[in-house]
Design an enzyme around this catalytic site. Structure first.
Site, short mmCIF file in Angstrom:
data_model
loop_
_atom_site.label_atom_id
_atom_site.label_comp_id
_atom_site.label_asym_id
_atom_site.label_seq_id
_atom_site.Cartn_x
_atom_site.Cartn_y
_atom_site.Cartn_z
N ASN A 63 0.83 -1.34 0.03
CA ASN A 63 -0.19 0.12 -0.21
C ASN A 63 0.89 1.32 0.03
O ASN A 63 0.01 2.45 -0.06
CB ASN A 63 -1.00 -0.12 1.24
CG ASN A 63 -0.41 -0.24 2.67
OD1 ASN A 63 0.92 -0.39 2.65
ND2 ASN A 63 -1.01 -0.07 3.63
N ASP A 72 -5.33 4.95 11.79
CA ASP A 72 -5.96 5.93 12.64
C ASP A 72 -6.29 5.37 14.04
O ASP A 72 -6.10 4.30 14.40
CB ASP A 72 -7.26 6.06 11.94
CG ASP A 72 -8.45 5.42 12.01
OD1 ASP A 72 -8.39 4.65 12.93
OD2 ASP A 72 -9.31 5.48 11.08
N TYR A 93 -7.99 2.13 15.55
CA TYR A 93 -7.54 0.78 15.45
C TYR A 93 -6.62 0.60 16.72
O TYR A 93 -5.37 0.89 16.62
CB TYR A 93 -6.36 0.70 14.19
CG TYR A 93 -6.05 -0.57 13.75
CD1 TYR A 93 -6.81 -1.48 13.11
CD2 TYR A 93 -4.63 -0.97 13.85
CE1 TYR A 93 -6.34 -2.98 13.08
CE2 TYR A 93 -4.23 -2.17 13.66
CZ TYR A 93 -5.03 -3.07 12.96
OH TYR A 93 -4.75 -4.60 12.73
#
Length: 144
Positions: free
Chosen positions: A76, A82, A85
Site C-alpha cells: 500500500n 487511525d 485501530y
C-alpha cells in the site's frame, strides 16, 4: 509530548525507542521469521498494538534500506493507521510483496512510523484563475 499506549504482542522484539534529535520516525521490527519466494505476499506482524492519541494517525512506510536489504515492497506504499485501530487484537502489520526470494528474521527493522494530527476540515473555493503563474507546469521549477 504525546503519550502512546503500547502492547507488545511479541517478547522477542526490541522495545520501541524515540531517538530525540536523530529522526522523528520510529523503527518497527519484524516479529516473526518470514521466508518469501519472488511474487509472494505476506502481512508481516510487527509485534505491537497501540492506542494513538485522539485526533492523531500513524503513517507507516518502509525504511529506506528495506528494499535493498530484503527485496520487498510495501503493497500500500504508505499505510495509514487511525486512532480507532486500538484494541489488543489490532496488531500492526507490514504488507510485503517479495520481488526476489528473501528471508526476514525476528527483530529485522523493516519499516518505520510517525504520528501526525488529522487534517483539519477544509473547504474548496472554485476559481477561474489561481493567479500564481510563476511555474511552468508539472515537472517544472518555474525557471527557463
Amino acid at each position: 509530548m504525546k503519550n502512546i499506549k503500547i502492547k507488545y504482542i511479541s517478547d522477542e522484539i526490541e522495545k520501541l525507542k524515540y531517538i530525540d534529535g536523530k529522526s522523528d520516525w520510529i523503527d518497527l521490527r519484524a516479529a516473526e521469521n518470514v521466508e518469501l519466494k519472488k511474487g509472494e505476499f505476506k502481512l508481516i506482524s510487527l509485534g505491537v498494538a497501540m492506542e494513538l492519541p485522539k485526533g492523531y494517525e500513524a503513517l507507516l512506510v518502509p525504511r529506506s534500506s528495506t528494499f535493498k536489504n530484503f527485496g520487498v515492497i510495501q503493497t500500500n506504499h504508505c499505510g495509514v493507521i487511525d486512532e480507532s485501530y486500538c484494541s489488543n487484537d489490532d496488531v500492526w502489520k507490514f504488507p510485503a510483496l517479495a520481488v526476489r526470494d528473501t528471508e526476514i528474521r525476528v527483530n529485522d527493522r523493516i519499516c518505520q512510523f510517525r504520528i501526525i494530527e488529522h487534517q483539519p476540515t477544509i473547504q474548496f473555493d472554485e476559481v477561474d484563475d489561481l493567479g500564481n503563474n510563476i511555474r511552468g507546469g508539472f515537472g517544472s521549477t518555474g525557471t527557463k
